[in-house]
Write a protein that holds these residues in place. Structure first.
Motif, PDB file in Angstrom:
ATOM      1  N   TYR A   1       0.856  -1.196   0.000  1.00 48.35           N
ATOM      2  CA  TYR A   1       0.000   0.000   0.000  1.00 48.35           C
ATOM      3  C   TYR A   1       0.888   1.242   0.000  1.00 48.35           C
ATOM      4  N   PRO A   2       1.575   1.530  -1.103  1.00 49.83           N
ATOM      5  CA  PRO A   2       2.525   2.647  -1.123  1.00 49.83           C
ATOM      6  C   PRO A   2       1.881   4.004  -0.860  1.00 49.83           C
ATOM      7  N   HIS A   3       0.561   4.117  -1.053  1.00 50.59           N
ATOM      8  CA  HIS A   3      -0.120   5.389  -0.799  1.00 50.59           C
ATOM      9  C   HIS A   3      -0.355   5.639   0.691  1.00 50.59           C
ATOM     10  N   VAL A   4      -0.165   4.605   1.523  1.00 53.91           N
ATOM     11  CA  VAL A   4      -0.408   4.746   2.955  1.00 53.91           C
ATOM     12  C   VAL A   4       0.835   5.340   3.610  1.00 53.91           C
ATOM     13  N   LYS A   5       0.771   6.630   3.911  1.00 53.11           N
ATOM     14  CA  LYS A   5       1.898   7.341   4.510  1.00 53.11           C
ATOM     15  C   LYS A   5       1.623   7.783   5.939  1.00 53.11           C
ATOM     16  N   ARG A   6       0.374   7.675   6.360  1.00 49.39           N
ATOM     17  CA  ARG A   6       0.019   8.054   7.728  1.00 49.39           C
ATOM     18  C   ARG A   6      -1.203   7.256   8.180  1.00 49.39           C
ATOM     19  N   GLY A   7      -1.469   7.323   9.477  1.00 48.26           N
ATOM     20  CA  GLY A   7      -2.552   6.535  10.043  1.00 48.26           C
ATOM     21  C   GLY A   7      -3.899   6.789   9.422  1.00 48.26           C
ATOM     22  N   ARG A   8      -4.214   8.046   9.125  1.00 48.85           N
ATOM     23  CA  ARG A   8      -5.523   8.391   8.570  1.00 48.85           C
ATOM     24  C   ARG A   8      -5.794   7.632   7.273  1.00 48.85           C
ATOM     25  N   THR A   9      -4.792   7.566   6.389  1.00 52.04           N
ATOM     26  CA  THR A   9      -4.970   6.853   5.118  1.00 52.04           C
ATOM     27  C   THR A   9      -5.215   5.376   5.361  1.00 52.04           C
ATOM     28  N   TYR A  10      -4.488   4.798   6.298  1.00 50.33           N
ATOM     29  CA  TYR A  10      -4.693   3.388   6.626  1.00 50.33           C
ATOM     30  C   TYR A  10      -6.102   3.165   7.186  1.00 50.33           C
ATOM     31  N   LEU A  11      -6.554   4.058   8.052  1.00 50.91           N
ATOM     32  CA  LEU A  11      -7.888   3.913   8.637  1.00 50.91           C
ATOM     33  C   LEU A  11      -8.985   4.031   7.581  1.00 50.91           C
ATOM     34  N   GLN A  12      -8.745   4.809   6.544  1.00 47.82           N
ATOM     35  CA  GLN A  12      -9.704   4.875   5.436  1.00 47.82           C
ATOM     36  C   GLN A  12      -9.805   3.526   4.738  1.00 47.82           C
ATOM     37  N   GLU A  13      -8.669   2.814   4.634  1.00 48.77           N
ATOM     38  CA  GLU A  13      -8.679   1.469   4.054  1.00 48.77           C
ATOM     39  C   GLU A  13      -9.401   0.476   4.976  1.00 48.77           C
ATOM     40  N   VAL A  14      -9.220   0.629   6.274  1.00 50.11           N
ATOM     41  CA  VAL A  14      -9.935  -0.213   7.243  1.00 50.11           C
ATOM     42  C   VAL A  14     -11.436   0.000   7.105  1.00 50.11           C
ATOM     43  N   GLN A  15     -11.839   1.253   6.958  1.00 49.86           N
ATOM     44  CA  GLN A  15     -13.267   1.566   6.804  1.00 49.86           C
ATOM     45  C   GLN A  15     -13.842   0.882   5.568  1.00 49.86           C
ATOM     46  N   LYS A  16     -13.110   0.934   4.453  1.00 47.95           N
ATOM     47  CA  LYS A  16     -13.574   0.258   3.235  1.00 47.95           C
ATOM     48  C   LYS A  16     -13.724  -1.236   3.461  1.00 47.95           C
ATOM     49  N   ALA A  17     -12.745  -1.836   4.136  1.00 51.03           N
ATOM     50  CA  ALA A  17     -12.773  -3.281   4.372  1.00 51.03           C
ATOM     51  C   ALA A  17     -13.937  -3.686   5.272  1.00 51.03           C
ATOM     52  N   LEU A  18     -14.147  -2.946   6.359  1.00 50.21           N
ATOM     53  CA  LEU A  18     -15.239  -3.271   7.277  1.00 50.21           C
ATOM     54  C   LEU A  18     -16.597  -3.082   6.621  1.00 50.21           C
ATOM     55  N   SER A  19     -16.674  -2.163   5.675  1.00 51.21           N
ATOM     56  CA  SER A  19     -17.937  -1.922   4.976  1.00 51.21           C
ATOM     57  C   SER A  19     -18.337  -3.098   4.084  1.00 51.21           C
ATOM     58  N   LEU A  20     -17.403  -3.999   3.792  1.00 51.83           N
ATOM     59  CA  LEU A  20     -17.696  -5.167   2.963  1.00 51.83           C
ATOM     60  C   LEU A  20     -18.234  -6.347   3.768  1.00 51.83           C
ATOM     61  N   THR A  21     -18.276  -6.214   5.086  1.00 51.24           N
ATOM     62  CA  THR A  21     -18.755  -7.319   5.916  1.00 51.24           C
ATOM     63  C   THR A  21     -20.275  -7.292   6.023  1.00 51.24           C
ATOM     64  N   THR A  22     -20.821  -8.346   6.623  1.00 52.76           N
ATOM     65  CA  THR A  22     -22.269  -8.436   6.817  1.00 52.76           C
ATOM     66  C   THR A  22     -22.737  -7.619   8.021  1.00 52.76           C
ATOM     67  N   VAL A  23     -21.805  -7.062   8.782  1.00 48.29           N
ATOM     68  CA  VAL A  23     -22.128  -6.259   9.957  1.00 48.29           C
ATOM     69  C   VAL A  23     -22.302  -4.801   9.536  1.00 48.29           C
ATOM     70  N   SER A  24     -23.261  -4.113  10.142  1.00 55.48           N
ATOM     71  CA  SER A  24     -23.502  -2.702   9.840  1.00 55.48           C
ATOM     72  C   SER A  24     -22.667  -1.828  10.773  1.00 55.48           C
ATOM     73  N   TYR A  25     -21.722  -1.089  10.193  1.00 56.42           N
ATOM     74  CA  TYR A  25     -20.823  -0.224  10.957  1.00 56.42           C
ATOM     75  C   TYR A  25     -21.161   1.245  10.736  1.00 56.42           C
ATOM     76  N   GLU A  26     -20.844   2.068  11.736  1.00 53.48           N
ATOM     77  CA  GLU A  26     -20.840   3.520  11.590  1.00 53.48           C
ATOM     78  C   GLU A  26     -19.432   3.998  11.936  1.00 53.48           C
ATOM     79  N   PHE A  27     -18.924   4.966  11.149  1.00 57.40           N
ATOM     80  CA  PHE A  27     -17.548   5.420  11.300  1.00 57.40           C
ATOM     81  C   PHE A  27     -17.499   6.918  11.578  1.00 57.40           C
ATOM     82  N   ASP A  28     -16.550   7.305  12.403  1.00 55.39           N
ATOM     83  CA  ASP A  28     -16.332   8.718  12.693  1.00 55.39           C
ATOM     84  C   ASP A  28     -14.824   8.957  12.764  1.00 55.39           C
TER      85      ASP A  28
END
Length: 197
Positions: A96-123
């Motif tokens: 993930y060469p575009h991941v240079k800081r925590g915020r960018t990584y957390l955006q990827e985590v949000q995308k991944a969790l959104s693919l699960t069968t569980v309903s998440y809310e993110f802030d």
């Protein structure tokens, strides 16, 4: 994993990791999960993912993603409505060469969790959380799972080619306060997180 990577060790109620120069004192009445136990939990979590292509990508990435330390309030023989936890997870970011800081990584985590069968809310939190010389980006997550209103706090920084995340999971304000008190005892003896977007 990178050369000289350290999974860390636990002794006298302190988790220490030489690779990240990290020290985590904890309440020794809590239960430390083994690497084998966490692999089993990760396997169950993977079954929640709907997308087959994401499942395959996840399987390929597992060699780069590891739970370094996981602490639960209750052990496997205890009875509980919800088991609050503190987890420290490292993921190799070379793919993930575009991941240079925590915020960018957390955006990827949000995308991944959104693919699960569980309903998440993110802030995503604007301010940063400082531990020693490290600057962590933060994200709050809420999910309703089996009737439980579960809350999680993600704290993520980038260090030595890895994302390093500290994850608190709880259902009550008392559990949150206890976990945050442990979070505030974590020490890094060196390091400075990159601040690029």
């Amino acid at each position: 994993m990178l050369e000289n990577f350290d999974f860390g060790s636990t002794e006298n109620a302190v988790y220490s990791n030489d690779y990240f120069k990290m020290y985590v004192p904890f309440d020794d009445s809590w239960y430390v999960k083994s690497q084998e136990e966490m692999k089993e939990i990760a396997k169950v979590s993977k079954e929640l993912i709907e997308s087959d292509s994401y499942k395959r990508a996840l399987e390929a990435s597992e060699i780069n993603n590891t739970y370094l330390f996981t602490l639960f309030k209750y052990g496997p023989d205890d009875l509980f409505a919800y088991n609050p936890s503190l987890s420290i997870v490292a993921e190799n970011t070379k793919m993930y060469p575009h991941v240079k800081r925590g915020r960018t990584y957390l955006q990827e985590v949000q995308k991944a969790l959104s693919l699960t069968t569980v309903s998440y809310e993110f802030d995503m939190i604007e301010e940063e959380f400082i531990i020693g010389k490290y600057s962590f980006d933060m994200m709050n997550v809420t999910l309703d799972y089996l009737g439980l209103d579960i809350k999680q706090q993600y704290y993520t920084t980038i260090s030595k080619g890895f994302s390093l995340s500290i994850i608190l999971s709880y259902t009550t304000e008392a559990q949150k306060a206890k976990l945050e008190s442990m979070l505030n005892t974590i020490v890094f003896s060196e390091g400075l997180s990159k601040k690029k977007n």
